[in-house]
Design a protein around this motif. Structure first.
Motif, mmCIF file in Angstrom:
data_model
loop_
_atom_site.group_PDB
_atom_site.id
_atom_site.type_symbol
_atom_site.label_atom_id
_atom_site.label_comp_id
_atom_site.label_asym_id
_atom_site.label_seq_id
_atom_site.Cartn_x
_atom_site.Cartn_y
_atom_site.Cartn_z
ATOM 1 N N ASP A 207 1.550 7.656 7.463
ATOM 2 C CA ASP A 207 2.578 6.659 7.729
ATOM 3 C C ASP A 207 3.918 7.341 7.978
ATOM 4 O O ASP A 207 4.778 6.806 8.689
ATOM 5 C CB ASP A 207 2.727 5.714 6.534
ATOM 6 C CG ASP A 207 1.427 5.028 6.164
ATOM 7 O OD1 ASP A 207 0.849 4.351 7.034
ATOM 8 O OD2 ASP A 207 0.974 5.188 5.009
ATOM 9 N N VAL A 208 4.095 8.506 7.361
ATOM 10 C CA VAL A 208 5.298 9.313 7.513
ATOM 11 C C VAL A 208 4.860 10.732 7.868
ATOM 12 O O VAL A 208 4.009 11.309 7.185
ATOM 13 C CB VAL A 208 6.139 9.343 6.227
ATOM 14 C CG1 VAL A 208 7.443 10.110 6.449
ATOM 15 C CG2 VAL A 208 6.431 7.933 5.736
ATOM 16 N N HIS A 209 5.433 11.283 8.925
ATOM 17 C CA HIS A 209 5.077 12.623 9.392
ATOM 18 C C HIS A 209 6.296 13.532 9.288
ATOM 19 O O HIS A 209 7.256 13.396 10.054
ATOM 20 C CB HIS A 209 4.596 12.574 10.848
ATOM 21 C CG HIS A 209 3.462 11.635 11.098
ATOM 22 N ND1 HIS A 209 2.160 11.940 10.785
ATOM 23 C CD2 HIS A 209 3.442 10.374 11.627
ATOM 24 C CE1 HIS A 209 1.374 10.922 11.106
ATOM 25 N NE2 HIS A 209 2.129 9.966 11.619
ATOM 26 N N PHE A 210 6.286 14.454 8.324
ATOM 27 C CA PHE A 210 7.376 15.413 8.179
ATOM 28 C C PHE A 210 7.096 16.634 9.057
ATOM 29 O O PHE A 210 6.055 17.283 8.909
ATOM 30 C CB PHE A 210 7.522 15.853 6.729
ATOM 31 C CG PHE A 210 8.231 14.860 5.852
ATOM 32 C CD1 PHE A 210 9.616 14.827 5.796
ATOM 33 C CD2 PHE A 210 7.519 13.944 5.092
ATOM 34 C CE1 PHE A 210 10.281 13.910 4.995
ATOM 35 C CE2 PHE A 210 8.164 13.028 4.277
ATOM 36 C CZ PHE A 210 9.552 13.008 4.232
ATOM 37 N N VAL A 211 8.025 16.950 9.945
ATOM 38 C CA VAL A 211 7.873 18.090 10.848
ATOM 39 C C VAL A 211 8.628 19.277 10.253
ATOM 40 O O VAL A 211 9.860 19.259 10.154
ATOM 41 C CB VAL A 211 8.398 17.760 12.249
ATOM 42 C CG1 VAL A 211 8.214 18.954 13.183
ATOM 43 C CG2 VAL A 211 7.678 16.531 12.813
ATOM 44 N N MET B 49 0.856 -1.195 0.000
ATOM 45 C CA MET B 49 0.000 0.000 0.000
ATOM 46 C C MET B 49 0.890 1.242 0.000
ATOM 47 O O MET B 49 1.848 1.326 0.771
ATOM 48 C CB MET B 49 -0.903 -0.004 1.239
ATOM 49 C CG MET B 49 -1.864 1.151 1.280
ATOM 50 S SD MET B 49 -2.990 1.020 2.693
ATOM 51 C CE MET B 49 -3.932 2.525 2.500
ATOM 52 N N PRO B 50 0.612 2.208 -0.872
ATOM 53 C CA PRO B 50 1.452 3.412 -0.940
ATOM 54 C C PRO B 50 1.474 4.171 0.384
ATOM 55 O O PRO B 50 0.492 4.193 1.130
ATOM 56 C CB PRO B 50 0.768 4.247 -2.042
ATOM 57 C CG PRO B 50 -0.025 3.269 -2.837
ATOM 58 C CD PRO B 50 -0.465 2.215 -1.862
ATOM 59 N N LEU B 51 2.606 4.785 0.669
ATOM 60 C CA LEU B 51 2.732 5.588 1.873
ATOM 61 C C LEU B 51 1.799 6.784 1.837
ATOM 62 O O LEU B 51 1.597 7.411 0.793
ATOM 63 C CB LEU B 51 4.169 6.096 2.008
ATOM 64 C CG LEU B 51 5.267 5.052 2.244
ATOM 65 C CD1 LEU B 51 6.629 5.726 2.156
ATOM 66 C CD2 LEU B 51 5.092 4.374 3.593
ATOM 67 N N ARG B 52 1.239 7.093 2.995
ATOM 68 C CA ARG B 52 0.472 8.337 3.148
ATOM 69 C C ARG B 52 1.288 9.268 4.040
ATOM 70 O O ARG B 52 1.846 8.843 5.053
ATOM 71 C CB ARG B 52 -0.903 8.064 3.741
ATOM 72 C CG ARG B 52 -1.733 7.135 2.863
ATOM 73 C CD ARG B 52 -3.209 7.218 3.166
ATOM 74 N NE ARG B 52 -3.512 6.856 4.544
ATOM 75 C CZ ARG B 52 -4.753 6.811 5.042
ATOM 76 N NH1 ARG B 52 -5.783 7.098 4.265
ATOM 77 N NH2 ARG B 52 -4.956 6.465 6.297
ATOM 78 N N PHE C 237 2.165 11.061 -3.979
ATOM 79 C CA PHE C 237 1.714 10.624 -2.658
ATOM 80 C C PHE C 237 0.422 11.330 -2.259
ATOM 81 O O PHE C 237 0.144 12.444 -2.695
ATOM 82 C CB PHE C 237 2.791 10.919 -1.608
ATOM 83 C CG PHE C 237 4.051 10.126 -1.793
ATOM 84 C CD1 PHE C 237 4.120 8.807 -1.379
ATOM 85 C CD2 PHE C 237 5.158 10.688 -2.409
ATOM 86 C CE1 PHE C 237 5.277 8.056 -1.561
ATOM 87 C CE2 PHE C 237 6.324 9.952 -2.591
ATOM 88 C CZ PHE C 237 6.376 8.636 -2.173
ATOM 89 N N ASP C 238 -0.356 10.657 -1.403
ATOM 90 C CA ASP C 238 -1.482 11.312 -0.739
ATOM 91 C C ASP C 238 -0.921 12.066 0.460
ATOM 92 O O ASP C 238 -0.280 11.459 1.331
ATOM 93 C CB ASP C 238 -2.519 10.282 -0.279
ATOM 94 C CG ASP C 238 -3.262 9.654 -1.451
ATOM 95 O OD1 ASP C 238 -3.558 10.381 -2.413
ATOM 96 O OD2 ASP C 238 -3.519 8.440 -1.405
#
Length: 230
Positions: free
Chosen positions: A80-84, A1-4, A26-27
């Motif tokens: 799934d990935v959180h960029f700060v 499943m693609p990363l969100r 990406f979403d």
């Protein structure tokens, strides 16, 4: 499943990063506590000018790949990935960086991380900040050690931010595991396929790379100004 992917902080860095990641397919959910700013971005209005970014923002909104929110609960459930990407300006009372926005963001997000994910710092910070953030995640996140931290400094030039995101000179990632590296390689698969160098370091080195780049730039500007006065 693609990363969100979520992008926390939608200022100059965050808005650019969010729109570019949506352009890469990406979403993406951009989050900010500034309701007016979120409303403007959701309506396709940039709060600043940056060449090429307006059309990427509009394209992301049209495709549904890019959305904006003020809800940390929504961001934690989505990403799934959180960029700060929050600001770390100089403190008014000293030469130190003001990390209050960064820590406020982490403290709001961490208690909601109940599944494996990667939190990726992009903000410019003093060396050692990642250790503090790692401890906070470990102490507060229900997901425990599976809510992992990485650091991925930005090297954006004003007026060239889109190109510097989609076609950078290099990508630097500070990681603690093969899993974190693999996730970031997936995020940046497009630029990597185009031959962009991918430099893997530990967390303190990734923090120091950005500080060193800023110091080198300041030295070049100072030297040029000094020569101009000769």
């Amino acid at each position: 499943m693609p990363l969100r992917i979520t992008v926390l902080g939608t200022g100059y860095l965050g808005a650019t990063h969010a729109a570019c990641l949506a352009e890469l397919g990406f979403d993406v959910l951009g989050l900010d506590t500034n309701e007016a700013q979120v409303g403007a971005l959701a309506a396709g209005r940039l709060p600043f000018h940056e060449p090429e970014l307006q059309k990427l923002l509009e394209a992301g909104l049209r495709s549904g790949k890019l959305r904006f929110s003020t809800s940390y609960e929504e961001a934690a459930a989505f990403g799934d990935v959180h960029f700060v990407c929050v600001g770390t300006p100089q403190r008014p009372d000293s030469d130190a960086a003001d990390l209050s926005h960064l820590m406020t963001c982490i403290d709001a997000l961490a208690p909601l991380l109940d599944r494996p994910c990667l939190v990726v710092g992009k903000s410019t910070v003093p060396v050692g900040t990642s250790e503090i953030v790692t401890e906070r995640l470990a102490q507060v996140a229900p997901a425990g050690a599976t809510a992992e931290l990485a650091w991925n400094p930005e090297f954006l030039r004003e007026g060239h931010a889109v190109a510097d995101t989609l076609r950078p000179d290099r990508i630097v990632v500070g990681v603690r595991s093969a899993r974190a590296e693999a996730v970031l390689r997936e995020v940046y698969a497009g630029p990597l396929a185009a031959g962009v160098p991918f430099l893997v370091t530990d967390l303190p080195t990734a923090e120091l790379v950005k500080t060193s780049a800023n110091a080198f730039l300041a030295t070049k500007v100072s030297f040029i100004n000094a020569i101009a006065e000769v």
